[in-house]
Enzyme design. Structure first.
Site, mmCIF file in Angstrom:
data_model
loop_
_atom_site.group_PDB
_atom_site.id
_atom_site.type_symbol
_atom_site.label_atom_id
_atom_site.label_comp_id
_atom_site.label_asym_id
_atom_site.label_seq_id
_atom_site.Cartn_x
_atom_site.Cartn_y
_atom_site.Cartn_z
ATOM 1 N N GLY A 159 -24.557 35.833 13.711
ATOM 2 C CA GLY A 159 -23.332 35.061 13.632
ATOM 3 C C GLY A 159 -22.708 35.095 12.253
ATOM 4 O O GLY A 159 -21.485 35.147 12.109
ATOM 5 N N GLY B 235 -31.457 39.133 9.767
ATOM 6 C CA GLY B 235 -31.859 38.044 8.887
ATOM 7 C C GLY B 235 -32.997 37.223 9.449
ATOM 8 O O GLY B 235 -33.785 36.651 8.696
ATOM 9 N N GLU C 66 -29.002 47.477 11.825
ATOM 10 C CA GLU C 66 -27.938 47.400 10.819
ATOM 11 C C GLU C 66 -27.098 48.674 10.680
ATOM 12 O O GLU C 66 -25.904 48.608 10.379
ATOM 13 C CB GLU C 66 -28.533 47.024 9.455
ATOM 14 C CG GLU C 66 -28.945 45.572 9.326
ATOM 15 C CD GLU C 66 -30.241 45.251 10.047
ATOM 16 O OE1 GLU C 66 -30.556 44.056 10.198
ATOM 17 O OE2 GLU C 66 -30.948 46.200 10.454
ATOM 18 N N ASP D 258 -32.008 45.595 5.709
ATOM 19 C CA ASP D 258 -32.209 44.879 4.443
ATOM 20 C C ASP D 258 -33.303 43.826 4.602
ATOM 21 O O ASP D 258 -34.337 44.103 5.177
ATOM 22 C CB ASP D 258 -30.876 44.281 3.959
ATOM 23 C CG ASP D 258 -30.275 43.280 4.942
ATOM 24 O OD1 ASP D 258 -30.635 43.312 6.132
ATOM 25 O OD2 ASP D 258 -29.427 42.451 4.517
#
Length: 329
Positions: A36, A85, A108, A116
C-alpha cells in the site's frame, strides 16, 4: 507504523526492558504483506518529492536493521503473504516459522525497483541459484517450500501456532534463551508432523510436489524492468562475493533507493503500470537487460548524494533516533 516499530524495538532491546522474547504476527489475515505504501511513495517520486520518498525507505531500513541486531529471541509467524516490506520486518530475526498458508515473494523488479529490505543478505545463501531466481523473477514460494529453501527455520501448521505463544509464555525466563526457544519450535514442529503422518493427510505431500515443480522451472524474466534486473543481478553477485550482512545490505539499499527515487530507474513507471493505471504496459528505459550499460549499473552503487547514506550505526547504538528525513514521517 514503521517509525513506531523502530521505537518499540529499540526500547525492547534495552536489557532493563523486561522483555524476554518477541513474537511477531501479522494482522488482518494477510500476514506481512506490504504494498500500500509503494503507491504513495511512487506518486511522491512522480511529483519530484524525492526526500519524502526517501524518508519512508530510510525509516523502513533502520527498523529492519534494528530487528537484525536484536539479542532477544525474535520469532516471526509467517502465516500468510510475506512480501516486500513485510519480509523486511519478519525475515531478519532468529526464527521464521512458515505454515501451509505462507506465500513468500520479492516481486520488486516487476515494479521497476529491486529486492530491498536487506533481503540480499539472505537470497545469495539459498541453494544453488535459487536466490537469483527469486530476486529476478519474483517467483513465489509457498508452504513447506519456504523452509526447504532456507528462508524459514521451521514449518508448523497454522492450527498449531497457538502452541508457540502458549509455550513461550509458560517458559518464563527461559524464553530469553535462543536454544530453549529453538527447542520449543522444533518440538511443536515434530509433533505436528507426526500428527499429520498418523492422520494420513496429503497436505505436506502436496506442498512437496509444489516445491518440486517450482525448483524444476527455468527462470523466465519477461515482466520486470530490464534496468532493475541488471542492478539486482549485480547486487546479488556483490553480496554473495562479500558475504554482506543485513546491516551492510540495508545500508546499500539506501544508496540504491536514492537513485530509484530520483528517477534514475523505472520505479515510478513500474508502479504506474502495475498499481495505479493498471494497464500492465510499462515503458521501461531499456528494451532488455543486455542493453543496460555496465557503467550505468555501477553508478547505482555509488551515493547520489550524502542524504541517501543512512546513519545506521547512530540509529542502532545511540538514543532511539531515526534519520532526519525519516523522523518527519
Amino acid at each position: 507504523m514503521v517509525t513506531q516499530m523502530y521505537q518499540v524495538y529499540r526500547a525492547w532491546s534495552n536489557p532493563d526492558s523486561g522483555v524476554r522474547a518477541i513474537l511477531l504476527t501479522g494482522a488482518g489475515g494477510k500476514a506481512f504483506c506490504a504494498g500500500g505504501d509503494v503507491k504513495t511513495v511512487a506518486q511522491q517520486v512522480m511529483a519530484g518529492q524525492q526526500q519524502a520518498a526517501m524518508a519512508f525507505f530510510q525509516a523502513e531500513y533502520v527498523t529492519d536493521a534494528a530487528i537484525s541486531q536484536l539479542a532477544l529471541p525474535h520469532i516471526s509467524l509467517l502465516d500468510g503473504i510475506t512480501m516486500g516490506g513485510g519480509a523486511g520486518v519478519s525475515m531478519h530475526g532468529h526464527f521464521r516459522v512458515a505454515t501451509e498458508r505462507t506465500l513468500f515473494a520479492m516481486p520488486e523488479c516487476a515494479i521497476g525497483l529491486f529486492p530491498d529490505v536487506g533481503m540480499m543478505a539472505l537470497l545469495p545463501h539459498l541453494p544453488g541459484e535459487l536466490g537469483a531466481y527469486l530476486a529476478l523473477t519474483g517467483a513465489r514460494l509457498t508452504g513447506i517450500a519456504v523452509k526447504q529453501a532456507g528462508l524459514a527455520t521451521h514449518f508448523i501448521p497454522s492450527s498449531h501456532l497457538h502452541q508457540v505463544k502458549q509455550q513461550l509464555e509458560q517458559a518464563g525466563p527461559a524464553a530469553s534463551d535462543l536454544a530453549h526457544v529453538n527447542n520449543i519450535l522444533t518440538d511443536i514442529e515434530a509433533a505436528a508432523a507426526a500428527e499429520q503422518n498418523a492422520g494420513g493427510t496429503a497436505q505436506q505431500q502436496q506442498q512437496q510436489q509444489a516445491a518440486d515443480q517450482l525448483f524444476a522451472k527455468l527462470p523466465i524474466i519477461n515482466r520486470g524492468s530490464p534496468l532493475s534486473a541488471a542492478v539486482t543481478l549485480a547486487y546479488y553477485r556483490r553480496s554473495r562475493a562479500a558475504s554482506l550482512s543485513a546491516v551492510d545490505c540495508l545500508q546499500l539499499d539506501g544508496v540504491l533507493c536514492g537513485h530509484f527515487t530520483a528517477g534514475d530507474g523505472d520505479f515510478a513507471e513500474g508502479v504506474r503500470a502495475r498499481l495505479i493505471d493498471k494497464d500492465d504496459k510499462p515503458c521501461w528505459k531499456h528494451a532488455s537487460s543486455e542493453q543496460v550499460p555496465d557503467d550505468l549499473v555501477q553508478q547505482f552503487f555509488r551515493p547520489r548524494s550524502q542524504q541517501d547514506v543512512i546513519a545506521l550505526h547512530d540509529a542502532l547504538t545511540g538514543p532511539p533516533r531515526l534519520p532526519a528525513a525519516a523522523s518527519k514521517l
